[in-house]
Design an enzyme around this catalytic site. Structure first.
Site, PDB file in Angstrom:
ATOM      1  N   GLU A  42     112.731  30.394 -29.490  1.00  0.00           N
ATOM      2  CA  GLU A  42     112.391  30.219 -28.080  1.00  0.00           C
ATOM      3  C   GLU A  42     111.788  28.827 -27.921  1.00  0.00           C
ATOM      4  O   GLU A  42     110.865  28.473 -28.660  1.00  0.00           O
ATOM      5  CB  GLU A  42     111.395  31.272 -27.605  1.00  0.00           C
ATOM      6  CG  GLU A  42     111.079  31.135 -26.126  1.00  0.00           C
ATOM      7  CD  GLU A  42     110.083  32.173 -25.606  1.00  0.00           C
ATOM      8  OE1 GLU A  42     109.778  32.119 -24.396  1.00  0.00           O
ATOM      9  OE2 GLU A  42     109.619  33.003 -26.399  1.00  0.00           O
ATOM     10  N   ARG A 276     107.633  38.097 -42.870  1.00  0.00           N
ATOM     11  CA  ARG A 276     107.216  36.817 -42.311  1.00  0.00           C
ATOM     12  C   ARG A 276     106.489  35.998 -43.374  1.00  0.00           C
ATOM     13  O   ARG A 276     106.013  36.526 -44.369  1.00  0.00           O
ATOM     14  CB  ARG A 276     106.274  37.036 -41.125  1.00  0.00           C
ATOM     15  CG  ARG A 276     106.891  37.773 -39.971  1.00  0.00           C
ATOM     16  CD  ARG A 276     105.915  37.941 -38.835  1.00  0.00           C
ATOM     17  NE  ARG A 276     105.598  36.650 -38.217  1.00  0.00           N
ATOM     18  CZ  ARG A 276     104.912  36.525 -37.093  1.00  0.00           C
ATOM     19  NH1 ARG A 276     104.463  37.605 -36.462  1.00  0.00           N
ATOM     20  NH2 ARG A 276     104.666  35.332 -36.583  1.00  0.00           N
ATOM     21  N   LYS A 286     101.775  31.344 -32.106  1.00  0.00           N
ATOM     22  CA  LYS A 286     102.083  30.252 -31.178  1.00  0.00           C
ATOM     23  C   LYS A 286     101.009  30.138 -30.101  1.00  0.00           C
ATOM     24  O   LYS A 286     100.672  29.036 -29.666  1.00  0.00           O
ATOM     25  CB  LYS A 286     103.451  30.507 -30.532  1.00  0.00           C
ATOM     26  CG  LYS A 286     104.478  29.446 -30.873  1.00  0.00           C
ATOM     27  CD  LYS A 286     105.767  29.724 -30.151  1.00  0.00           C
ATOM     28  CE  LYS A 286     106.940  29.353 -31.045  1.00  0.00           C
ATOM     29  NZ  LYS A 286     108.230  29.574 -30.399  1.00  0.00           N
TER      30      LYS A 286
END
Length: 571
Positions: A42, A276, A286
């Site tokens: 994104e 992750r 983020k």
């Protein structure tokens, strides 16, 4: 077992579980032997090293099995996305050494997704809900108790179609209504409890401007984009495991709309989830990284203390070192906290092979060679990299007045101090053996100058000059060097796992994460180095020129030390 069978077994063991699943599909002839992956960021921030793990997997699988990997920007939320992030994502992926086959955007499919949503309404699979977000959340229930149906769940299809059209007008009020999929309010998977699939946003989109006012949610756009593009393997991180059934269910609807529901599932992307990347003393959120930048806790997204790829690049990390680190920790189905020291070791190992060796003094004290001729100097040959003969050599100027590290001198030294002390000899690297004869102090007792005599017959490389001394020091000529600023970095957070700490993350910031040394000196050869050129300041560590650096104000970032000093500090 034959040797060939044994080798095949060992090779199979060395594969990640993702590679094993891909090879299973290839062996079955799925998708006609075609491999197509995608990396779908994104564009709402800069990439960090966690994204690098996904990049290495997505592009690496395609590369290994002669497939293709596309880059697709998940740009479904214009309130957080812009072209600055798009450009930096492109730059970071290229810097890591990967090439995409095509660039796509979720916004490429807004028309298709809109038509799909209309089809779902017509087929009774979606409805407009005019409740508030809080009311919808309250009705969701829990994993063990069913949700409560919205009072709008059975609203007439034509009414939902009309309201859906209204959602995509400038007059629609944000939050006044949403489109929800009509699935199963009692499903144990909370994602099936009539998920929101469209919402109203009036902020102009970075690509489509004001054409749209209603935008698809991630779960409604992601799987469909994979399907539209022909992705064979949709590889993502473990938090998307609960999303997988919804991903498949929505693709079932797509296949039904296309009339291909009876066709074999070769054209359905196979979803595979891996763990992750989490690092000690680091946050990957983020939201938190945005806060650090916006609140000026760091100098920007490319601050060398940040886990962003642009920050690591500015600090002096090489793309190969990041890829090697990711390869070393591997891919599993279990989350783990990786020691940042492992990353630093990978950086150190790679830079040892490619960094140019230069001389720099960070905490200088004057050394005067009292028996060296006044006003004279000579050029000494210095090897650029002992690990790679092809890198050649350069010259460094030697003279009567030198700078050495203050810590390399001790007036009253212990027996095992093998650096400079009165009455003992040391070698000045690439130059001569010198014997310290004394020092000068100021009125406060601080040492301001050290005196030594050199042996003219001990020049490095000179025949018979190899008599043994226990210490070797680096130096720069006081008359043939340039002043520089050196920035040394520590952990950005002082707790090992700040992401799991319940305290406000601002409280966990290390107040001593940046030290700036302004009165440093570097040899002239180093002064000409640019950002992107890897350096080793001999006996100190690895460094790189900072973009702030100029001819009149040199600035270097410390990338990593020659050894892991942090482990000793923790003990």
């Amino acid at each position: 077992m034959t040797v060939q069978e044994d080798n095949h077994t060992e090779e199979k063991k060395s594969l990640s579980f993702v590679e094993q699943l891909v090879e299973e599909d290839l062996a079955k002839g799925k998708n006609g032997g075609r491999i197509q992956t995608r990396f779908p960021p994104e564009p709402n921030g800069y990439l960090h090293i966690g994204h690098a793990k996904a990049i290495c997997m997505d592009f690496g699988i395609a590369e290994k099995y002669n497939g293709i990997c596309n880059l697709r920007f998940d740009d479904t939320n214009p309130s957080k996305e812009n072209n600055e992030y798009v450009e930096n994502i492109l730059n970071d992926i290229s810097w890591l050494g990967f090439k995409w086959e095509n660039i796509y955007y979720a916004s490429d499919y807004f028309e298709k997704l809109w038509d799909f949503a209309v089809w779902m309404i017509r087929e009774g699979h979606a409805y407009i809900d005019e409740q508030t977000a809080e009311q919808i959340a309250e009705q969701k229930g829990t994993p063990t108790t069913p949700g409560v149906a919205s009072p709008y769940r059975d609203r007439p299809i034509e009414e939902s179609l009309k309201l859906f059209e209204q959602m995509n007008t400038p007059e629609a009020v944000e939050g006044s209504m949403v489109l929800r999929a009509k699935l199963d309010m009692a499903n144990s998977n909370m994602h099936f409890r009539d998920p929101i699939i469209y919402r109203i946003i009036h902020i102009p989109h970075h690509r489509t401007g004001t054409k749209w006012h209603a935008y698809p949610m991630y779960d409604f756009a992601h799987g469909q984009s994979d399907y539209f593009e022909g992705v064979t393997h949709s590889i993502c991180t473990l938090e998307f495991v609960p999303h997988r059934p919804l991903y498949d269910h929505l693709i079932d609807f797509l296949k039904e709309m296309d009339g291909t529901s009876d066709v074999m599932d070769d054209n359905r992307p196979r979803q595979i989830e891996f763990n992750r990347l989490n690092l000690t003393y680091t946050v990957m959120s983020k939201r938190k990284l945005h806060a650090l930048v916006e609140e000026h806790a760091v100098s920007g997204w490319d601050d060398p203390r940040m886990p962003t790829l642009c920050g690591m690049r500015r600090r002096g990390y090489s793309p190969e070192s990041i890829r090697n680190f990711i390869k070393s920790i591997g891919y599993t189905k279990f989350d783990a906290l990786n020691d940042v020291a492992l990353l630093e070791a990978a950086v150190r190992d790679d830079l040892n092979k490619k960094a140019c060796r230069v001389s720099a003094v960070l905490n200088p004290v004057k050394l005067v060679i009292t028996n060296y001729p006044d006003g004279e100097s000579e050029e000494m040959e210095a090897i650029n990299n002992p690990e790679n003969e092809a890198d050649g050599t350069h010259t460094i100027t030697f003279s009567k007045n030198l700078w050495i590290e203050r810590d390399d001198f001790m007036e009253d030294a212990p027996r095992k101090f093998f650096r400079m002390t009165p009455g003992k000899e040391v070698r000045l690297k690439n130059a001569y053996i010198v014997k310290c004869t004394g020092c000068t102090k100021n009125e406060n007792g601080d040492i301001i100058e050290i005196q030594a005599e050199y042996d003219p017959q001990s020049k490095s490389g000179m025949e018979g000059a190899n008599r043994k001394v226990k210490g070797t020091l680096h130096w720069v000529s006081a008359d043939h060097c340039q002043q520089a600023e050196v920035r040394e970095y520590d952990r950005l957070f002082y707790v090992e796992n700040p992401g799991a700490d319940e305290r406000d993350f601002h409280e966990l910031l290390n107040p001593d994460s940046l030290h700036i040394f302004k009165n440093c000196y570097v040899e002239e050869y180093a002064a000409n180095k640019k950002p992107g050129e890897y350096l080793q300041f001999q006996r100190i560590g690895y460094f790189m020129a900072d973009p702030d650096s100029s001819a009149s104000h040199l600035v270097f970032n410390k990338t990593v030390g020659l050894k892991d000093a942090w482990a000793k500090v923790k003990k």
